[in-house]
Design a protein around this motif. Structure first.
Motif, PDB file in Angstrom:
ATOM      1  N   ALA A 358       0.833  -1.218   0.000  1.00 20.98           N
ATOM      2  CA  ALA A 358       0.000   0.000   0.000  1.00 20.98           C
ATOM      3  C   ALA A 358       0.861   1.260   0.000  1.00 20.98           C
ATOM      4  CB  ALA A 358      -0.945   0.001   1.195  1.00 20.98           C
ATOM      5  N   GLY A 359       1.949   1.269  -0.801  1.00 22.84           N
ATOM      6  CA  GLY A 359       2.743   2.476  -0.971  1.00 22.84           C
ATOM      7  C   GLY A 359       4.067   2.484  -0.251  1.00 22.84           C
ATOM      8  N   GLN A 360       4.283   1.539   0.643  1.00 19.02           N
ATOM      9  CA  GLN A 360       5.540   1.505   1.392  1.00 19.02           C
ATOM     10  C   GLN A 360       6.576   0.669   0.648  1.00 19.02           C
ATOM     11  OE1 GLN A 360       4.765   0.156   5.403  1.00 19.02           O
ATOM     12  NE2 GLN A 360       4.441   2.244   6.129  1.00 19.02           N
ATOM     13  N   GLY A 361       7.625   1.320   0.164  1.00 18.18           N
ATOM     14  CA  GLY A 361       8.693   0.611  -0.525  1.00 18.18           C
ATOM     15  C   GLY A 361       9.669  -0.007   0.455  1.00 18.18           C
ATOM     16  N   PRO A 362      10.734  -0.632  -0.038  1.00  7.99           N
ATOM     17  CA  PRO A 362      11.712  -1.271   0.846  1.00  7.99           C
ATOM     18  C   PRO A 362      12.538  -0.242   1.607  1.00  7.99           C
ATOM     19  CG  PRO A 362      12.459  -1.328  -1.426  1.00  7.99           C
ATOM     20  CD  PRO A 362      11.067  -0.798  -1.464  1.00  7.99           C
ATOM     21  N   ASP A 363      12.993  -0.623   2.814  1.00  5.94           N
ATOM     22  CA  ASP A 363      13.903   0.247   3.554  1.00  5.94           C
ATOM     23  C   ASP A 363      15.331  -0.034   3.075  1.00  5.94           C
ATOM     24  OD1 ASP A 363      14.736  -2.129   4.778  1.00  5.94           O
ATOM     25  OD2 ASP A 363      13.459  -1.806   6.532  1.00  5.94           O
ATOM     26  N   ASP A 364      16.322   0.616   3.690  1.00  4.54           N
ATOM     27  CA  ASP A 364      17.701   0.491   3.214  1.00  4.54           C
ATOM     28  C   ASP A 364      18.204  -0.944   3.314  1.00  4.54           C
ATOM     29  OD1 ASP A 364      17.735   3.160   2.627  1.00  4.54           O
ATOM     30  OD2 ASP A 364      18.733   3.763   4.504  1.00  4.54           O
ATOM     31  N   ASP A 365      17.892  -1.625   4.410  1.00  6.15           N
ATOM     32  CA  ASP A 365      18.349  -3.003   4.573  1.00  6.15           C
ATOM     33  C   ASP A 365      17.724  -3.920   3.520  1.00  6.15           C
ATOM     34  OD1 ASP A 365      19.915  -2.306   6.732  1.00  6.15           O
ATOM     35  OD2 ASP A 365      18.401  -2.851   8.232  1.00  6.15           O
ATOM     36  N   GLU A 366      16.434  -3.725   3.278  1.00  5.73           N
ATOM     37  CA  GLU A 366      15.761  -4.546   2.268  1.00  5.73           C
ATOM     38  C   GLU A 366      16.299  -4.247   0.879  1.00  5.73           C
ATOM     39  OE1 GLU A 366      11.348  -5.202   4.298  1.00  5.73           O
ATOM     40  OE2 GLU A 366      11.780  -3.336   3.238  1.00  5.73           O
ATOM     41  N   ARG A 367      16.590  -2.982   0.634  1.00  2.00           N
ATOM     42  CA  ARG A 367      17.130  -2.604  -0.671  1.00  2.00           C
ATOM     43  C   ARG A 367      18.486  -3.275  -0.897  1.00  2.00           C
ATOM     44  NH1 ARG A 367      16.116   2.223  -0.109  1.00  2.00           N
ATOM     45  NH2 ARG A 367      14.145   2.283  -1.249  1.00  2.00           N
ATOM     46  N   ALA A 368      19.289  -3.362   0.136  1.00  5.90           N
ATOM     47  CA  ALA A 368      20.584  -4.037   0.012  1.00  5.90           C
ATOM     48  C   ALA A 368      20.401  -5.524  -0.275  1.00  5.90           C
ATOM     49  CB  ALA A 368      21.387  -3.834   1.295  1.00  5.90           C
ATOM     50  N   LEU A 369      19.440  -6.148   0.390  1.00  6.24           N
ATOM     51  CA  LEU A 369      19.173  -7.559   0.145  1.00  6.24           C
ATOM     52  C   LEU A 369      18.695  -7.791  -1.289  1.00  6.24           C
ATOM     53  CD1 LEU A 369      17.379  -8.584   3.470  1.00  6.24           C
ATOM     54  CD2 LEU A 369      19.624  -9.370   2.674  1.00  6.24           C
ATOM     55  N   ILE A 370      17.871  -6.868  -1.783  1.00  5.50           N
ATOM     56  CA  ILE A 370      17.387  -6.985  -3.162  1.00  5.50           C
ATOM     57  C   ILE A 370      18.555  -6.925  -4.136  1.00  5.50           C
ATOM     58  CG2 ILE A 370      16.030  -5.831  -4.950  1.00  5.50           C
ATOM     59  CD1 ILE A 370      14.092  -4.974  -2.686  1.00  5.50           C
ATOM     60  N   GLU A 371      19.443  -5.937  -3.945  1.00  5.82           N
ATOM     61  CA  GLU A 371      20.600  -5.804  -4.829  1.00  5.82           C
ATOM     62  C   GLU A 371      21.454  -7.075  -4.794  1.00  5.82           C
ATOM     63  OE1 GLU A 371      21.339  -3.471  -6.863  1.00  5.82           O
ATOM     64  OE2 GLU A 371      20.153  -1.705  -6.289  1.00  5.82           O
ATOM     65  N   GLU A 372      21.638  -7.625  -3.604  1.00  6.28           N
ATOM     66  CA  GLU A 372      22.454  -8.836  -3.454  1.00  6.28           C
ATOM     67  C   GLU A 372      21.805 -10.031  -4.147  1.00  6.28           C
ATOM     68  OE1 GLU A 372      24.047 -11.745   0.149  1.00  6.28           O
ATOM     69  OE2 GLU A 372      23.417  -9.683   0.590  1.00  6.28           O
ATOM     70  N   ALA A 373      20.478 -10.174  -3.965  1.00  5.83           N
ATOM     71  CA  ALA A 373      19.782 -11.297  -4.575  1.00  5.83           C
ATOM     72  C   ALA A 373      19.796 -11.210  -6.094  1.00  5.83           C
ATOM     73  CB  ALA A 373      18.335 -11.339  -4.068  1.00  5.83           C
ATOM     74  N   VAL A 374      19.604 -10.004  -6.630  1.00  2.00           N
ATOM     75  CA  VAL A 374      19.625  -9.831  -8.083  1.00  2.00           C
ATOM     76  C   VAL A 374      21.011 -10.143  -8.636  1.00  2.00           C
ATOM     77  CG1 VAL A 374      19.411  -8.134  -9.936  1.00  2.00           C
ATOM     78  CG2 VAL A 374      17.699  -8.215  -8.123  1.00  2.00           C
ATOM     79  N   ALA A 375      22.045  -9.679  -7.922  1.00  5.05           N
ATOM     80  CA  ALA A 375      23.410  -9.941  -8.373  1.00  5.05           C
ATOM     81  C   ALA A 375      23.708 -11.437  -8.388  1.00  5.05           C
ATOM     82  CB  ALA A 375      24.394  -9.204  -7.464  1.00  5.05           C
ATOM     83  N   GLU A 376      23.287 -12.172  -7.308  1.00  2.00           N
ATOM     84  CA  GLU A 376      23.504 -13.603  -7.266  1.00  2.00           C
ATOM     85  C   GLU A 376      22.767 -14.313  -8.386  1.00  2.00           C
ATOM     86  OE1 GLU A 376      22.406 -14.997  -3.454  1.00  2.00           O
ATOM     87  OE2 GLU A 376      24.159 -14.115  -2.405  1.00  2.00           O
ATOM     88  N   ALA A 377      21.559 -13.839  -8.711  1.00  2.00           N
ATOM     89  CA  ALA A 377      20.793 -14.458  -9.789  1.00  2.00           C
ATOM     90  C   ALA A 377      21.484 -14.269 -11.135  1.00  2.00           C
ATOM     91  CB  ALA A 377      19.386 -13.838  -9.829  1.00  2.00           C
ATOM     92  N   ARG A 378      22.064 -13.104 -11.326  1.00  2.00           N
ATOM     93  CA  ARG A 378      22.772 -12.860 -12.594  1.00  2.00           C
ATOM     94  C   ARG A 378      23.988 -13.776 -12.708  1.00  2.00           C
ATOM     95  NH1 ARG A 378      22.365  -6.291 -12.198  1.00  2.00           N
ATOM     96  NH2 ARG A 378      20.249  -6.099 -13.094  1.00  2.00           N
ATOM     97  N   VAL A 379      24.713 -13.945 -11.598  1.00  2.00           N
ATOM     98  CA  VAL A 379      25.880 -14.829 -11.612  1.00  2.00           C
ATOM     99  C   VAL A 379      25.468 -16.252 -11.924  1.00  2.00           C
ATOM    100  CG1 VAL A 379      27.696 -15.843 -10.200  1.00  2.00           C
ATOM    101  CG2 VAL A 379      27.256 -13.380 -10.073  1.00  2.00           C
ATOM    102  N   SER A 380      24.366 -16.694 -11.315  1.00  2.00           N
ATOM    103  CA  SER A 380      23.882 -18.052 -11.565  1.00  2.00           C
ATOM    104  C   SER A 380      23.523 -18.250 -13.011  1.00  2.00           C
ATOM    105  CB  SER A 380      22.670 -18.338 -10.675  1.00  2.00           C
ATOM    106  OG  SER A 380      23.013 -18.284  -9.300  1.00  2.00           O
ATOM    107  N   GLU A 381      22.909 -17.237 -13.633  1.00  2.00           N
ATOM    108  CA  GLU A 381      22.543 -17.343 -15.037  1.00  2.00           C
ATOM    109  C   GLU A 381      23.782 -17.453 -15.923  1.00  2.00           C
ATOM    110  OE1 GLU A 381      20.193 -13.934 -15.861  1.00  2.00           O
ATOM    111  OE2 GLU A 381      18.399 -14.714 -14.843  1.00  2.00           O
ATOM    112  N   LEU A 382      24.843 -16.708 -15.574  1.00  2.00           N
ATOM    113  CA  LEU A 382      26.060 -16.714 -16.401  1.00  2.00           C
ATOM    114  C   LEU A 382      26.828 -17.996 -16.278  1.00  2.00           C
ATOM    115  CD1 LEU A 382      27.262 -13.042 -15.773  1.00  2.00           C
ATOM    116  CD2 LEU A 382      26.221 -13.968 -17.869  1.00  2.00           C
ATOM    117  N   THR A 383      26.734 -18.661 -15.119  1.00  2.00           N
ATOM    118  CA  THR A 383      27.534 -19.871 -14.882  1.00  2.00           C
ATOM    119  C   THR A 383      26.735 -21.152 -15.120  1.00  2.00           C
ATOM    120  OG1 THR A 383      26.943 -19.799 -12.520  1.00  2.00           O
ATOM    121  CG2 THR A 383      29.001 -18.712 -13.197  1.00  2.00           C
ATOM    122  N   ALA A 384      25.470 -21.018 -15.437  1.00  2.00           N
ATOM    123  CA  ALA A 384      24.640 -22.207 -15.632  1.00  2.00           C
ATOM    124  C   ALA A 384      25.045 -22.952 -16.907  1.00  2.00           C
ATOM    125  CB  ALA A 384      23.178 -21.784 -15.700  1.00  2.00           C
TER     126      ALA A 384
END
Length: 384
Positions: A358-384
């Motif tokens: 309902a309008g509340q975006g991620p806080d700083d900690d959640e934003r860091a986790l998102i960046e980390e998860a996206v980065a790990e997913a990209r690495v997995s795609e490249l090494t698959a």
């Protein structure tokens, strides 16, 4: 003559997934007690006896028990079909029913009364089954029958013609949406509540009393035109509508009085508003443990497994509505628009979280986790 007016039993309807047959059986037994306690002569049931055109097998014994109990209590019974009923199923074997129980489902019978005598002479009961215009055109060829109002107008003209040939008082029993009533939103189904299928109250002029069904709350459209409503609550929208029946008395001159008789409510309905934590801990809600509960959750973000948690305190919690409060107003863009405009995967996830919260975006900690998860997913795609 004393007449008990009831309607809309809806045998077989569920309440937010919960069966209602046992509760309805108890209320209908109380209706029979009203007949005994008030020396009622005739009970009229104004349609929607069943909730479905194909009722389950368990529904038929409930109807049989109720009709026999009313008759054993001393009243004759006049039943008409409603828009939820199948005329064929409701009327099946009606000719074999116990004397004094009359089931009216055939449109061709409109205008032919069931006549019951009292000390002042005859009272003619004109049952009008639900008249679907497309279904009754073959019954009344040459009559304009585009709407339910047309069908009821013609039915009442047949009744008027018959009344003119008889002495005595008269009662009409019909199932319709009459002008001037206040419906329960999304409850009275299958008949339009504005436009072509609204029936003018003036259609029922001339008879001494008109017993209507279809609206689930009691209403008085005129002194002699009333809805009794349903005997059981079938929606939280009905919570403030009393349950009962009209005790109608006819004297030698016609309608003498109409008095409301309350029926018992097997389980109260209540809507409780607050955050999930407030509803679970507020001592002020302790009195509602055994009520049907509709929980209106005001948490700004969706809660995990709220129904299970609520039912640990309110065993009969049946419905949850979300009304998030305190979230930033934000923009009014649709979810599709937010997704389409996202410039990156992290931004896409942020927009998703903002939408579901309902309008509340991620806080700083959640934003860091998102960046980390996206980065790990990209690495997995490249090494698959």
């Amino acid at each position: 003559m004393r007449i008990l007016h009831t309607s809309d039993w809806h045998i077989g309807r569920s309440f937010h997934g919960h069966a209602t047959l046992d509760a309805l059986r108890g209320v209908l037994a109380a209706l029979a007690a009203q007949v005994r306690d008030n020396d009622v002569d005739v009970v009229v049931v104004a349609g929607d006896v069943f909730d479905s055109a194909t009722p389950a097998a368990a529904c038929f014994p409930v109807l049989t028990e109720a009709l026999l109990a009313l008759r054993d209590a001393g009243a004759q019974v006049v039943v008409t079909s409603g828009n939820h009923d199948s005329s064929a199923r409701l009327g099946f074997q009606s000719a074999l029913l116990r004397e004094g129980i009359h089931v009216v489902t055939d449109p061709a019978s409109v205008g032919t009364p069931i006549t019951i005598e009292d000390a002042h002479g005859p009272v003619h009961f004109y049952g009008i089954p639900y008249l679907e215009p497309t279904m009754v055109r073959s019954v009344w060829p040459g009559v304009e029958l585009r709407t339910h109002a047309h069908a009821l107008t013609h039915a009442m003209s047949l009744i008027g013609a018959d009344r003119a040939s008889r002495e005595g008082r008269s009662v009409a029993v019909a199932h319709c949406f009459a002008a001037g009533v206040e419906p329960t939103p999304q409850l009275e189904r299958d008949i339009q509540q504005g436009g072509l299928d609204v029936v003018p109250v003036s259609v029922f002029e001339g008879v001494d009393y008109t017993a209507l069904g279809h609206i689930h709350g009691r209403q008085q459209l005129a002194e002699a035109v009333r809805y009794a409503g349903a005997p059981l609550h079938y929606s939280f929208g009905e919570a403030d509508k009393p349950r009962g029946s009209w005790l109608v008395e006819l004297d030698a001159g016609g309608l003498a009085s109409a008095r409301w008789l309350e029926l018992p409510v097997p389980r109260r309905l209540v809507s409780l508003r607050g955050t999930l934590d407030e509803l679970l801990t507020d001592p002020g809600h302790e009195a509602h443990r055994d009520d049907w509960v509709c929980a209106i959750l005001t948490d700004p973000t969706p809660q995990i497994d709220p129904m299970r948690k609520l039912q640990t305190r309110f065993a009969w919690c049946a419905n949850i509505k979300l009304d998030p409060q305190g979230a930033p107003a934000g923009d009014r863009a649709s979810y599709a628009e937010r997704v389409r405009d996202a410039a990156s995967d992290p931004e896409l996830i942020e927009r998703f979280l903002s939408h579901v919260r309902a309008g509340q975006g991620p806080d700083d900690d959640e934003r860091a986790l998102i960046e980390e998860a996206v980065a790990e997913a990209r690495v997995s795609e490249l090494t698959a």
